[in-house]
Design a protein around this motif. Sequence first.
Motif, PDB file in Angstrom:
ATOM      1  N   ASN A 281       0.676  -1.226   0.119  1.00  0.00           N
ATOM      2  CA  ASN A 281       0.144   0.276   0.123  1.00  0.00           C
ATOM      3  C   ASN A 281       0.816   1.219   0.045  1.00  0.00           C
ATOM      4  N   ASN A 381     -12.041   0.987  -6.294  1.00  0.00           N
ATOM      5  CA  ASN A 381     -11.371   2.054  -5.875  1.00  0.00           C
ATOM      6  C   ASN A 381      -9.875   1.691  -5.463  1.00  0.00           C
ATOM      7  N   THR A 382      -9.435   0.929  -6.321  1.00  0.00           N
ATOM      8  CA  THR A 382      -7.971   0.480  -6.276  1.00  0.00           C
ATOM      9  C   THR A 382      -7.487   0.590  -7.759  1.00  0.00           C
ATOM     10  N   ARG A 396      -5.268   3.925  -3.821  1.00  0.00           N
ATOM     11  CA  ARG A 396      -6.335   3.852  -3.658  1.00  0.00           C
ATOM     12  C   ARG A 396      -7.143   5.278  -3.976  1.00  0.00           C
TER      13      ARG A 396
END
Length: 397
Positions: A281, A381-382, A396
Amino acid sequence: MKTLRLFALGMGVCALATTATIRPAHAISDEEEIQAGRQMAQQAIKQYGQPLSPSDPRQQKVSRIGAMFARQSKRTNIPYSYTVLQNDKVLNAFAGPGGPIFVTTKLLETAQSDAELAYVLGHETGHIEERHIVKSAQKSQTVGIGAAILGTILGGSRGGSLIGGLVNVGAGLWQKGYSRTQESEADNYGTRAMARLGFDPRAAVSMLGRLGDGPDGLSKYLSDHPTSKARQQKVETEINDEGLVAVARANGGLITNLSGYSSGNAPSYGAGYSPVAEANNTSIQARVVTENGGRVVLVPVIDMAKLARVQWSERDGGVAVRTDNSGQTSGIFTPNSDQATINGRSATLSGRARRINGKLYAPAGAVATAVGGRASLQDGNTVLVTFSGNRSYLIRF
């Protein structure tokens, strides 16, 4: 089977589609074909199931046999990979452009010997070796026209949309099947290749019989395939006319089953298809805007350059990036403009670059390409961004 997600991403892209320039499919480079294959690999995982662990004996078997075919390939710069997807309901095997080949666990259960599995892997290798997806794109003339179906929401340039179009054509072939001629070419390639590796080529005939034409056979998914009976007859004729049993006997002795499997024989490219959960992330925040009737994901250019570990500089209110020390720019983005320079070429973006909270944002697909990576939409959403060395990050929005 449900339709792949990438078809749903084409909403509102008609304006781009009608103005794009047709680029002949024969002009598609191997690198572009490979990039399209990487995008399709992520879609395959999302649709059909997660890859088996590299330590799973079933994956080791497929990796070992697949690597044998990869070493025979004349396309020496293509990074072939052979991946088993956990799916006990769908009987299928399929290839993407530029290297990735997949089989489901149900297909593995159906194959009764390593030789029968070898026929399947050889057949799918043949589709890549013969560039069937690229040729199908040329025939349909969709590359560069409807190519934005995957690429537009990420805002790639029209060059990037070419890759998206190739993905779209390949996905259609997964659903509908190749032409009869292409299937015959892949059958011929796979049967000859397995004989050169010492596998009993007659296993191709028996495996075609197992795949069948009934409600549980491959024809359920691949409607354009010739019937298995007709294909069996053609393959049998090929084996007899070309003396392939003798070829196999001279190259290992009519192998039916191999003994022992080692994942060390697997091409390293397969690591590029790890589940999305293994990506890192990031703190980068993407933004979504609506432009030309469609949604476009924007990312901060400088933050992406830092993530990619490439040089950047602010220039005339915009941002320039470069991926090496030559001094040549690999990307130039200007505020309030849908024109950019990507890898030395002028590109029209599907959304304008713009400043948001003091940072210059531009379409994710174009920025990823400019900094030496690639971007693909993972879910609602990624965005997954991948760089060389299998460095992958989730952004994101």
